[in-house]
Design a protein around this motif. Structure first.
Motif, PDB file in Angstrom:
ATOM      1  N   GLU A  10     -21.176  16.456   8.401  1.00 14.24           N
ATOM      2  CA  GLU A  10     -21.423  16.947   7.043  1.00 14.24           C
ATOM      3  C   GLU A  10     -21.857  15.846   6.073  1.00 14.24           C
ATOM      4  O   GLU A  10     -21.953  16.096   4.874  1.00 14.24           O
ATOM      5  CB  GLU A  10     -20.157  17.633   6.506  1.00 14.24           C
ATOM      6  CG  GLU A  10     -18.888  16.799   6.654  1.00 14.24           C
ATOM      7  CD  GLU A  10     -17.612  17.570   6.342  1.00 14.24           C
ATOM      8  OE1 GLU A  10     -17.714  18.666   5.750  1.00 14.24           O
ATOM      9  OE2 GLU A  10     -16.528  17.070   6.678  1.00 14.24           O
ATOM     10  N   THR A  11     -22.114  14.651   6.573  1.00  8.49           N
ATOM     11  CA  THR A  11     -22.515  13.537   5.716  1.00  8.49           C
ATOM     12  C   THR A  11     -23.854  12.965   6.159  1.00  8.49           C
ATOM     13  O   THR A  11     -24.304  13.201   7.283  1.00  8.49           O
ATOM     14  CB  THR A  11     -21.468  12.405   5.763  1.00  8.49           C
ATOM     15  OG1 THR A  11     -21.447  11.842   7.094  1.00  8.49           O
ATOM     16  CG2 THR A  11     -20.069  12.919   5.417  1.00  8.49           C
ATOM     17  N   LYS A  12     -24.482  12.202   5.276  1.00  3.04           N
ATOM     18  CA  LYS A  12     -25.744  11.545   5.626  1.00  3.04           C
ATOM     19  C   LYS A  12     -25.560  10.626   6.832  1.00  3.04           C
ATOM     20  O   LYS A  12     -26.388  10.596   7.745  1.00  3.04           O
ATOM     21  CB  LYS A  12     -26.269  10.742   4.433  1.00  3.04           C
ATOM     22  CG  LYS A  12     -26.816  11.581   3.295  1.00  3.04           C
ATOM     23  CD  LYS A  12     -27.379  10.691   2.202  1.00  3.04           C
ATOM     24  CE  LYS A  12     -27.968  11.530   1.072  1.00  3.04           C
ATOM     25  NZ  LYS A  12     -28.533  10.681  -0.013  1.00  3.04           N
ATOM     26  N   GLU A  13     -24.465   9.857   6.830  1.00  6.03           N
ATOM     27  CA  GLU A  13     -24.220   8.942   7.936  1.00  6.03           C
ATOM     28  C   GLU A  13     -23.943   9.706   9.227  1.00  6.03           C
ATOM     29  O   GLU A  13     -24.386   9.305  10.306  1.00  6.03           O
ATOM     30  CB  GLU A  13     -23.057   8.011   7.604  1.00  6.03           C
ATOM     31  CG  GLU A  13     -22.874   6.886   8.622  1.00  6.03           C
ATOM     32  CD  GLU A  13     -21.790   5.903   8.241  1.00  6.03           C
ATOM     33  OE1 GLU A  13     -21.439   5.062   9.094  1.00  6.03           O
ATOM     34  OE2 GLU A  13     -21.296   5.968   7.104  1.00  6.03           O
ATOM     35  N   GLY A  14     -23.213  10.805   9.101  1.00  8.12           N
ATOM     36  CA  GLY A  14     -22.954  11.621  10.284  1.00  8.12           C
ATOM     37  C   GLY A  14     -24.232  12.165  10.889  1.00  8.12           C
ATOM     38  O   GLY A  14     -24.399  12.195  12.116  1.00  8.12           O
ATOM     39  N   LEU A  15     -25.156  12.596  10.031  1.00  8.24           N
ATOM     40  CA  LEU A  15     -26.441  13.080  10.526  1.00  8.24           C
ATOM     41  C   LEU A  15     -27.237  11.960  11.193  1.00  8.24           C
ATOM     42  O   LEU A  15     -27.880  12.171  12.230  1.00  8.24           O
ATOM     43  CB  LEU A  15     -27.255  13.672   9.369  1.00  8.24           C
ATOM     44  CG  LEU A  15     -26.781  15.023   8.815  1.00  8.24           C
ATOM     45  CD1 LEU A  15     -27.581  15.389   7.580  1.00  8.24           C
ATOM     46  CD2 LEU A  15     -26.897  16.116   9.866  1.00  8.24           C
ATOM     47  N   ALA A  16     -27.186  10.774  10.614  1.00  6.57           N
ATOM     48  CA  ALA A  16     -27.925   9.647  11.181  1.00  6.57           C
ATOM     49  C   ALA A  16     -27.379   9.248  12.548  1.00  6.57           C
ATOM     50  O   ALA A  16     -28.125   8.738  13.401  1.00  6.57           O
ATOM     51  CB  ALA A  16     -27.865   8.459  10.226  1.00  6.57           C
ATOM     52  N   ASN A  17     -26.082   9.493  12.763  1.00  9.37           N
ATOM     53  CA  ASN A  17     -25.427   9.124  14.019  1.00  9.37           C
ATOM     54  C   ASN A  17     -25.093  10.346  14.877  1.00  9.37           C
ATOM     55  O   ASN A  17     -24.202  10.283  15.727  1.00  9.37           O
ATOM     56  CB  ASN A  17     -24.152   8.336  13.719  1.00  9.37           C
ATOM     57  CG  ASN A  17     -24.429   7.003  13.062  1.00  9.37           C
ATOM     58  OD1 ASN A  17     -25.205   6.214  13.580  1.00  9.37           O
ATOM     59  ND2 ASN A  17     -23.822   6.764  11.922  1.00  9.37           N
ATOM     60  N   LEU A  18     -25.826  11.423  14.661  1.00  6.43           N
ATOM     61  CA  LEU A  18     -25.508  12.701  15.293  1.00  6.43           C
ATOM     62  C   LEU A  18     -25.425  12.612  16.811  1.00  6.43           C
ATOM     63  O   LEU A  18     -24.444  13.057  17.426  1.00  6.43           O
ATOM     64  CB  LEU A  18     -26.548  13.741  14.880  1.00  6.43           C
ATOM     65  CG  LEU A  18     -26.441  15.121  15.520  1.00  6.43           C
ATOM     66  CD1 LEU A  18     -25.110  15.774  15.212  1.00  6.43           C
ATOM     67  CD2 LEU A  18     -27.605  16.000  15.050  1.00  6.43           C
ATOM     68  N   ASP A  19     -26.439  12.058  17.437  1.00  6.60           N
ATOM     69  CA  ASP A  19     -26.465  12.014  18.905  1.00  6.60           C
ATOM     70  C   ASP A  19     -25.315  11.183  19.461  1.00  6.60           C
ATOM     71  O   ASP A  19     -24.692  11.556  20.469  1.00  6.60           O
ATOM     72  CB  ASP A  19     -27.800  11.448  19.396  1.00  6.60           C
ATOM     73  CG  ASP A  19     -28.960  12.406  19.166  1.00  6.60           C
ATOM     74  OD1 ASP A  19     -28.704  13.623  19.063  1.00  6.60           O
ATOM     75  OD2 ASP A  19     -30.106  11.944  19.085  1.00  6.60           O
ATOM     76  N   ALA A  20     -25.004  10.073  18.819  1.00  6.12           N
ATOM     77  CA  ALA A  20     -23.913   9.216  19.283  1.00  6.12           C
ATOM     78  C   ALA A  20     -22.565   9.907  19.118  1.00  6.12           C
ATOM     79  O   ALA A  20     -21.688   9.794  19.984  1.00  6.12           O
ATOM     80  CB  ALA A  20     -23.926   7.889  18.526  1.00  6.12           C
ATOM     81  N   ILE A  21     -22.391  10.629  18.016  1.00  2.00           N
ATOM     82  CA  ILE A  21     -21.140  11.368  17.811  1.00  2.00           C
ATOM     83  C   ILE A  21     -20.976  12.430  18.902  1.00  2.00           C
ATOM     84  O   ILE A  21     -19.913  12.558  19.516  1.00  2.00           O
ATOM     85  CB  ILE A  21     -21.110  12.010  16.410  1.00  2.00           C
ATOM     86  CG1 ILE A  21     -21.027  10.934  15.333  1.00  2.00           C
ATOM     87  CG2 ILE A  21     -19.933  12.981  16.286  1.00  2.00           C
ATOM     88  CD1 ILE A  21     -21.217  11.464  13.916  1.00  2.00           C
ATOM     89  N   CYS A  22     -22.041  13.177  19.154  1.00  2.00           N
ATOM     90  CA  CYS A  22     -21.968  14.257  20.141  1.00  2.00           C
ATOM     91  C   CYS A  22     -21.697  13.720  21.544  1.00  2.00           C
ATOM     92  O   CYS A  22     -21.123  14.423  22.376  1.00  2.00           O
ATOM     93  CB  CYS A  22     -23.268  15.060  20.133  1.00  2.00           C
ATOM     94  SG  CYS A  22     -23.514  16.075  18.655  1.00  2.00           S
ATOM     95  N   ALA A  23     -22.092  12.483  21.796  1.00  2.00           N
ATOM     96  CA  ALA A  23     -21.897  11.882  23.120  1.00  2.00           C
ATOM     97  C   ALA A  23     -20.514  11.257  23.287  1.00  2.00           C
ATOM     98  O   ALA A  23     -20.224  10.688  24.343  1.00  2.00           O
ATOM     99  CB  ALA A  23     -22.968  10.829  23.368  1.00  2.00           C
TER     100      ALA A  23
END
Length: 256
Positions: free
Chosen positions: A148-161
Motif C-alpha cells: 500500500e506504499t510507494k516503496e512497497g510497490l517499488a519492491n513488489l516482486d521482492a516482497i512477493c518472493a
C-alpha cells in the motif's frame, strides 16, 4: 491441529471471503460470524476501535463458528504478532510492508524455530488449535503483507518472493495515497485498478495469493472475477451505517 479453512480452500483452488471487525466488542464479532457467507473475520488493531483487552473475547466469539479468525496488527511488531497468534489468530495481516526485509521479519515472527523466531507460548491457541498446535502451526498459520506504499510497490516482486509469505493484501486507501489520489475504498480509477492488477499478477507469478480489501459486495464480486483469491467484503460498522441509512430513508419516504 485444527486445519486452517482458508488454506484448505486455496489448496482446492477456491476463493475465500472475509469480513472486517472495526468495533471492539465480542458481541459484534459473534453476530458477524453467525450471519453466514464469511469464511474468515479480521479483528482490526490498526484502525478499528479494538484494544488488546478486546481481542481474546472477540476471537473466542468467532471460534464458536467455523469462521477462520484473523488479526490485523497495527505495525510490523513481532511482540504484537506473537501475542495475536498466542490468543488464537489463524492469520496475521501486517500493514505498510515496504520491502522484502520487512516481509521476512513478519514471516519469521509467525513461525516457530527453526523456520522463524516465534516464542513458544500458545496459551489459548493450543486450546483452539489442538494439543499438537506447536508441531503444526508453521504449516497452518497464514501471514499476509499489505502492499500500500510507494516503496512497497517499488519492491513488489521482492516482497512477493519472500519465503514463507502466504499472500499479499491490498490496502486500497493507502494505495491511493501512494498513487497521488485521495484515499477511498472501491477505487474505480484506471490507474488504481491497473496497479491492483499488477500486484495480483506479481503475487501469482511468485506462487502466492492476493487479497483485495473491498467496501461492497459489488466491488468484491468484480475483484473475484479479476482473479483475486480472497476478498474482504464489508465491515461491521459499514453494515450498521448502511442499515440505519436505509431504514431512515424508508421512514422519510413512507411518512412524507
Amino acid at each position: 491441529m485444527r486445519p486452517n479453512k482458508i488454506k484448505q480452500m486455496w489448496r482446492e483452488k477456491k476463493t475465500a471471503t472475509m469480513g472486517w471487525l472495526s468495533v471492539g466488542h465480542s458481541f459484534t464479532a459473534e453476530v458477524m460470524a453467525r450471519q453466514g457467507g464469511f469464511d474468515s473475520l479480521c479483528v482490526d488493531l490498526q484502525h478499528g476501535t479494538s484494544e488488546w483487552n478486546n481481542v481474546l473475547s472477540m476471537l473466542q466469539a468467532i471460534s464458536q463458528t467455523d469462521v477462520t479468525p484473523f488479526v490485523r496488527v497495527n505495525w510490523n511488531n513481532p511482540n504484537d504478532i506473537m501475542r495475536a497468534l498466542d490468543l488464537g489468530a489463524y492469520g496475521i495481516i501486517v500493514p505498510l510492508i515496504n520491502n522484502a526485509k520487512e516481509a521476512a521479519a513478519a514471516v519469521a515472527a509467525c513461525r516457530f524455530p527453526p523456520v522463524g523466531f516465534r516464542s513458544n507460548g500458545p496459551i489459548r491457541a493450543a486450546q483452539y488449535g489442538g494439543s499438537d498446535y506447536v508441531a503444526n502451526a508453521n504449516d497452518e498459520i497464514i501471514v499476509m503483507a499489505m502492499i500500500e506504499t510507494k516503496e512497497g510497490l517499488a519492491n513488489l516482486d521482492a516482497i512477493c518472493a519472500t519465503p514463507g509469505l502466504d499472500a499479499v493484501y491490498i490496502g486500497p486507501a493507502d494505495l491511493s495515497f501512494a498513487l497521488g489520489m485521495p484515499p477511498r475504498g472501491d477505487n474505480p480509477d484506471p490507474l488504481h485498478m491497473a496497479t491492483c492488477d499488477k500486484i495480483l499478477a506479481a503475487a501469482h507469478k511468485a506462487g502466492i495469493k492476493c487479497v483485495m480489501h473491498c467496501a461492497s459486495g459489488a466491488f468484491a464480486g468484480g475483484a473475484l472475477k479479476r482473479g483475486f483469491d480472497m476478498v474482504m467484503v464489508t465491515s461491521d460498522i459499514s453494515c450498521m451505517l448502511a442499515g440505519v441509512k436505509r431504514e431512515m430513508a424508508e421512514l422519510k419516504a413512507k411518512s412524507a
